[in-house]
Design a protein around this motif. Structure first.
Motif, short mmCIF file in Angstrom:
data_model
loop_
_atom_site.label_atom_id
_atom_site.label_comp_id
_atom_site.label_asym_id
_atom_site.label_seq_id
_atom_site.Cartn_x
_atom_site.Cartn_y
_atom_site.Cartn_z
N TYR A 107 0.74 -1.00 -0.02
CA TYR A 107 0.01 -0.13 -0.01
C TYR A 107 0.94 1.19 -0.15
O TYR A 107 1.74 1.44 0.90
CB TYR A 107 -1.09 -0.04 1.11
N TYR A 108 0.77 1.97 -1.06
CA TYR A 108 1.54 3.20 -1.12
C TYR A 108 0.60 4.53 -1.10
O TYR A 108 -0.56 4.29 -1.71
CB TYR A 108 2.45 3.30 -2.25
N ASP A 109 1.03 5.50 -0.60
CA ASP A 109 0.07 6.79 -0.50
C ASP A 109 0.97 7.87 -1.06
O ASP A 109 2.18 8.13 -0.30
CB ASP A 109 -0.32 7.02 0.91
N VAL A 110 0.67 8.49 -2.05
CA VAL A 110 1.28 9.62 -2.64
C VAL A 110 0.49 10.86 -2.85
O VAL A 110 -0.50 10.73 -3.15
CB VAL A 110 1.85 9.28 -4.22
N TRP A 111 1.26 11.73 -2.20
CA TRP A 111 0.32 13.25 -2.19
C TRP A 111 1.14 14.05 -3.07
O TRP A 111 2.41 14.04 -3.17
CB TRP A 111 0.45 13.73 -1.00
N ILE A 112 0.34 14.57 -4.28
CA ILE A 112 1.01 15.55 -5.17
C ILE A 112 0.44 16.87 -4.90
O ILE A 112 -0.59 17.29 -4.88
CB ILE A 112 0.76 15.21 -6.41
#
Length: 96
Positions: free
Chosen positions: A1-6
């Motif tokens: 599970y990866y969470d990326v915020w841009i």
């Protein structure tokens, strides 16, 4: 599970990678809906390694978003505040 915020010049985008072939992409909030941004450093390791949380409060239905375990949370908070200010300037200049 990866969470990326841009964090872009227009909005904040959240990408959640759940498994190998499943991804959720959500535009969380446009800057004109942000009411407050705060950062928090917790514990010895968080302070020593400069990792923490950034909380974004909005006027939208989802009232708050928390970016967890962010490197340089104070810098990210400043970046979001600057993006909100720039968005307000652009909005007022197009209305005039």
């Amino acid at each position: 599970y990866y969470d990326v915020w841009i964090v872009t010049s227009e909005r904040i985008v959240d990408i959640d990678q759940k498994g190998f072939f499943k991804r959720n992409v959500a535009t969380l909030v446009n800057y004109d809906r942000i009411e407050d941004v705060q950062f928090e450093l917790n514990g010895i390791f968080g302070n020593f390694l400069n990792f923490g949380h950034v909380q974004v409060q909005t006027a939208a239905a989802e009232r708050e978003f928390i970016m967890e375990e962010v490197a340089n949370p104070q810098q990210l908070e400043r970046l979001i505040h600057q993006a909100v200010s720039d968005s307000e300037v652009r909005r007022h200049s197009t209305q005039a």
